[in-house]
Design a protein around this motif. Sequence first.
Motif, PDB file in Angstrom:
ATOM      1  N   GLU A  46      -9.226   5.326  -1.236  1.00  0.00           N
ATOM      2  CA  GLU A  46      -8.324   6.147  -0.543  1.00  0.00           C
ATOM      3  C   GLU A  46      -6.939   6.469  -1.577  1.00  0.00           C
ATOM      4  O   GLU A  46      -7.008   7.839  -2.387  1.00  0.00           O
ATOM      5  N   LEU A  47      -6.839   5.505  -2.311  1.00  0.00           N
ATOM      6  CA  LEU A  47      -6.011   5.715  -4.056  1.00  0.00           C
ATOM      7  C   LEU A  47      -6.302   5.980  -4.619  1.00  0.00           C
ATOM      8  O   LEU A  47      -5.678   7.138  -5.468  1.00  0.00           O
ATOM      9  N   GLN A  58      -9.184   1.680   1.791  1.00  0.00           N
ATOM     10  CA  GLN A  58      -8.284   1.995   1.199  1.00  0.00           C
ATOM     11  C   GLN A  58      -8.179   2.244  -0.311  1.00  0.00           C
ATOM     12  O   GLN A  58      -7.069   2.955  -1.141  1.00  0.00           O
ATOM     13  N   ASN A  90      -6.977   9.584  -3.955  1.00  0.00           N
ATOM     14  CA  ASN A  90      -5.874  10.748  -4.182  1.00  0.00           C
ATOM     15  C   ASN A  90      -4.982  10.497  -6.041  1.00  0.00           C
ATOM     16  O   ASN A  90      -4.174  11.267  -5.775  1.00  0.00           O
ATOM     17  N   LYS A  91      -5.594   9.701  -6.860  1.00  0.00           N
ATOM     18  CA  LYS A  91      -4.266   9.217  -7.806  1.00  0.00           C
ATOM     19  C   LYS A  91      -5.235   9.515  -8.831  1.00  0.00           C
ATOM     20  O   LYS A  91      -4.452  10.221 -10.539  1.00  0.00           O
ATOM     21  N   ARG A 117       1.063   4.155  -2.828  1.00  0.00           N
ATOM     22  CA  ARG A 117       0.973   5.487  -2.643  1.00  0.00           C
ATOM     23  C   ARG A 117       1.816   7.168  -3.086  1.00  0.00           C
ATOM     24  O   ARG A 117       1.631   7.387  -3.609  1.00  0.00           O
ATOM     25  N   TRP A 140      -1.168  14.238   0.143  1.00  0.00           N
ATOM     26  CA  TRP A 140      -2.134  12.913   0.176  1.00  0.00           C
ATOM     27  C   TRP A 140      -3.416  13.331   1.640  1.00  0.00           C
ATOM     28  O   TRP A 140      -2.575  13.135   2.749  1.00  0.00           O
ATOM     29  N   ASP A 181      -5.602  11.484   3.943  1.00  0.00           N
ATOM     30  CA  ASP A 181      -5.993  10.181   4.323  1.00  0.00           C
ATOM     31  C   ASP A 181      -7.749   9.760   4.203  1.00  0.00           C
ATOM     32  O   ASP A 181      -8.051  10.949   3.914  1.00  0.00           O
ATOM     33  N   TYR A 184       0.816  -1.595   0.206  1.00  0.00           N
ATOM     34  CA  TYR A 184       0.033  -0.303   0.411  1.00  0.00           C
ATOM     35  C   TYR A 184       1.168   1.287  -0.035  1.00  0.00           C
ATOM     36  O   TYR A 184       0.600   2.107  -0.798  1.00  0.00           O
ATOM     37  N   GLN A 185       1.979   1.397   0.717  1.00  0.00           N
ATOM     38  CA  GLN A 185       2.563   2.671   0.298  1.00  0.00           C
ATOM     39  C   GLN A 185       3.634   2.721  -0.245  1.00  0.00           C
ATOM     40  O   GLN A 185       3.888   4.190  -0.672  1.00  0.00           O
TER      41      GLN A 185
END
Length: 731
Positions: free
Chosen positions: A183-184, A180, A187-188, A62, A90, A92, A58-59
């Motif tokens: 969220e990805l 998750q 943010n993308k 990101r 970013w 959360d 996951y990191q």
Amino acid sequence: MAKRGSRRKAAKSTGKRETTGWKLWARRLAIWGGGLALLGVLFLGLAVAFAARSLPGYQQLRATQTAQMIVVRARDGTEIVELGPSYGEWLDSSEIPEVMKNAMISVEDRRYYLHFGVDPYGLARALWVAMTDDRRISATSTITQQLARNIFLNSNRSLDRKLREAVLAMALEWKFSKEQILELYLNKVYFGGGAYGIDSASRKFFSHPASELSTAEAAIIAGLVKAPSRYSPTADVDAAVDRANVVLRLMREQGRISASEANVDPSAVKLKEDRSQNSVRYFTDWALPQLDILLPETFEPIEVWTTIDVGMQRAATAAIKSNTPSGAQGALISLDRDGAILAMVGGTDYVETNYNRATEAVRQPGSAWKLFVYLAALEAGYTPEDRVVDAPVTIDGWSPRNSGGTYAGEIDVRAAFAYSKNTVAAQLGNEVGFGTVASMAKRFGITTPISTYPAMVLGSSEVRVIDMARAFAAISAGGSSVEPYGIVKVTTTEGETLYEHEDARSTRLVPDYVAAGITDLLQTTVNTGTGRAAQIGRPVAGKTGTTNSNKDGWFLGFSSGITTGVWMGRDDADPVPGLQGGRAPAQAFAAYMRYAVKDRPVEQFDTELQLPEWQLEPDDEYYYGEPDDYYYIDEQGNLIEPGMPEEPGEFPFPIEGEAPPADRPRQPPSQPSGPQSGGDNGGAGQAASDDFLDRATGREPPGPAQTPPVRFRVLPPQGPQESPAGTRRGE
């Protein structure tokens, strides 16, 4: 038969009826189909498991970026635009407003929390709608599929890509939670204008972080995903508002917001002014693709230092907007003396249309094309003072007419150019050759096809504004080539130089006297001819151009080392009432150039023609030298030797047609200079040839190819004198 009978007996003994015909095949198909489906599910499960095991953590996801960031700077180093990805902060999942999550789910994937990465129900519904309504299959990608495509795949529509997208989407659902994944995604996902993620989009469009998004703002951002360029609020506010209202309606129908929340007005949202959506984008759209050639492949952030002058770009934009006729478009390009592009405007409004008319459009140049006609004529031997005749002419069945239908008669080349006389241009083009004119245009940088029919002298071949400006810049440079360029250097964000411009080798296109002659003509055009509207209080040289039915208007010229080309017209090539090169285009040129040259010294043009020797008119004293250096004939027709007094002495040979004095015997020649001929001289041969004597007495002046080693000058007689043969001298 025996086997079939035995099966029947077995069936009877067990009390079961035998399955035959289509039922048998349906049963077999069901068994085989079920088996294949089981194998497919098993294979799919293994593929998903393998993909999930191979996915980054996951990191890592990101931290990944999907494009290159480019900062474009003007010639003074100021930032003019930032292109490529901008990611913002970013956020959360807990920091993302619920209204933003609900808006995105409502418009992009209403069953997001119910599927496993791929939505079979949504796919079936899309297929049913396509079949019943006779329409194409609508978009069926879930949020998870979109995330998989954005991170791992490209955007082509092949079946293979769709299958891999589905596998990766299920792998993401297997490995990560719904929160998750959302969220990805938020943010993308790309929202247009280089903005990746909701925080970057919020800052770009509303000037605040995404954590402060309102319902209306969230609806605008969510509506961008379908078509970022079409629904961008900086490109089309009305389209963005309409799309936001669709998002609000879907949110209300799905129960994600109340009726009162759905009544917000997206048109009341205050938008941030976007500096990147201005006319300088015409320049960046032209210059930045060159990086693919100038740089090795790199994905790190870079800074591109350009030749653009911010003040001149602003002045150029204002000049085009304020002078272009209603319903028409305008373009301007301005070059420094070394080819550096100082300003580029490709249209009246980049947001309305990003088509760059300064570099891409090809239009007829009209009389601006006469630059090449007169260059060819000057190179062939004409001078600005030479006399030409402005009168009706027909060349190969073509009869050009002047603007207004009038003819001036005998005028000089300078006036013919300044007042753009079509008949004179046609005669000059016919004399030097239309192929010669085409070659001259190619020599000066015209890259488009050129016709060699007679009408080409009036600008029937289509050209680009940048090519014509380049040609005029070469005249400003004294006849030397100029190569337009826009990128000075490219560096990394740490300052490492990746590319630096080197001046192109300049070549001489025409001799100095040709460049001086055409500059003389161009300056006269602005001073007293068709380009008077381009005057700016200092020397300007330029040329107007207008095509049939006022479809195109041009002005191109230079002053103080800056060359600028202006074009105006409609994209559909319809006539523009009142459009002439000497009006709106020349006015836009003057409006821009007053600003562009304000900090430069006034420069006078070099228009003094230093003609080559073959083109000079002979000067008698220079041509023949001093009297002591040559034989000459005195007032009485006596031949005087070099260095001898004018008192006649011993003649080396008699003068034809004149009897020798009675007190002096005829002197035979020591070295006859030509074939002998008989005469009334007592049988002695002629001492000098007729050719020699004709030249000596001035009857046949020597031509450039017949220059004798010893020059003669005939002195004019004081009064009429009769020769012995009865002819009057001097006639």
